[in-house]
Design an enzyme around this catalytic site. Structure first.
Site, PDB file in Angstrom:
ATOM      1  N   SER A   1       0.830  -1.188   0.000  1.00 51.59           N
ATOM      2  CA  SER A   1       0.000   0.000   0.000  1.00 51.59           C
ATOM      3  C   SER A   1       0.871   1.248   0.000  1.00 51.59           C
ATOM      4  O   SER A   1       1.979   1.220   0.497  1.00 51.59           O
ATOM      5  CB  SER A   1      -0.906   0.013   1.211  1.00 51.59           C
TER       6      SER A   1
ATOM      7  N   SER B   1       5.743   3.567   0.741  1.00 58.02           N
ATOM      8  CA  SER B   1       5.052   2.304   0.503  1.00 58.02           C
ATOM      9  C   SER B   1       5.623   1.221   1.402  1.00 58.02           C
ATOM     10  O   SER B   1       6.744   1.330   1.901  1.00 58.02           O
ATOM     11  CB  SER B   1       5.162   1.885  -0.968  1.00 58.02           C
ATOM     12  N   CYS B   2       4.805   0.182   1.617  1.00 53.79           N
ATOM     13  CA  CYS B   2       5.230  -0.991   2.374  1.00 53.79           C
ATOM     14  C   CYS B   2       4.436  -2.171   1.817  1.00 53.79           C
ATOM     15  O   CYS B   2       3.931  -2.098   0.698  1.00 53.79           O
ATOM     16  CB  CYS B   2       5.007  -0.791   3.869  1.00 53.79           C
ATOM     17  N   LEU B   3       4.304  -3.223   2.576  1.00 54.43           N
ATOM     18  CA  LEU B   3       3.599  -4.395   2.069  1.00 54.43           C
ATOM     19  C   LEU B   3       2.079  -4.263   2.205  1.00 54.43           C
ATOM     20  O   LEU B   3       1.352  -4.515   1.261  1.00 54.43           O
ATOM     21  CB  LEU B   3       4.101  -5.651   2.790  1.00 54.43           C
TER      22      LEU B   3
ATOM     23  N   GLY C   1       0.410  -1.440   4.143  1.00 59.17           N
ATOM     24  CA  GLY C   1      -0.090  -0.090   4.371  1.00 59.17           C
ATOM     25  C   GLY C   1       0.116   0.440   5.771  1.00 59.17           C
ATOM     26  O   GLY C   1       0.076   1.648   5.991  1.00 59.17           O
TER      27      GLY C   1
END
Length: 100
Positions: A1, A80-82, A84
């Site tokens: 996300s 961004s990350c995996l 959110g």
């Protein structure tokens, strides 16, 4: 996300459009996640645990560490990350340091 101050959730297409406008994309996943799942093109990886320190570095030190010009507090940045959660935390950290 993906997270940005103006629009807390971005679609992949919105991010692609923003990247055309020279938005800095910071991926706050851990390095092992980048190794396992892959790097997002034209993003820089600053794990969430390093982000507060990184955003307060001397610009020269930031450039040496991350091979990227340090963003100014008014530069557009997307996190961004995996899933959110970490990108929302990153956004909060950046805003608490005066990033708009």
């Amino acid at each position: 996300s993906l997270c940005a101050a103006r629009e807390p959730n971005l679609s992949y297409q919105e991010l692609k459009d923003l990247k055309k406008a020279n938005v800095l994309h910071i991926d706050v996943r851990e390095r092992w996640e980048i190794d396992r799942f892959g790097k997002i093109p034209e993003s820089i990886n600053i794990p969430l645990g390093e982000l507060m320190e990184a955003l307060q570095m001397d610009p020269t030190e930031f450039k040496e560490q991350y091979n990227q010009k340090m963003p100014s507090k008014s530069d557009p940045v997307v996190f961004s990350c995996l899933a959110g959660t970490r990108s929302k935390q990153a956004l909060g950290f950046a805003m608490s340091l005066g990033f708009s």
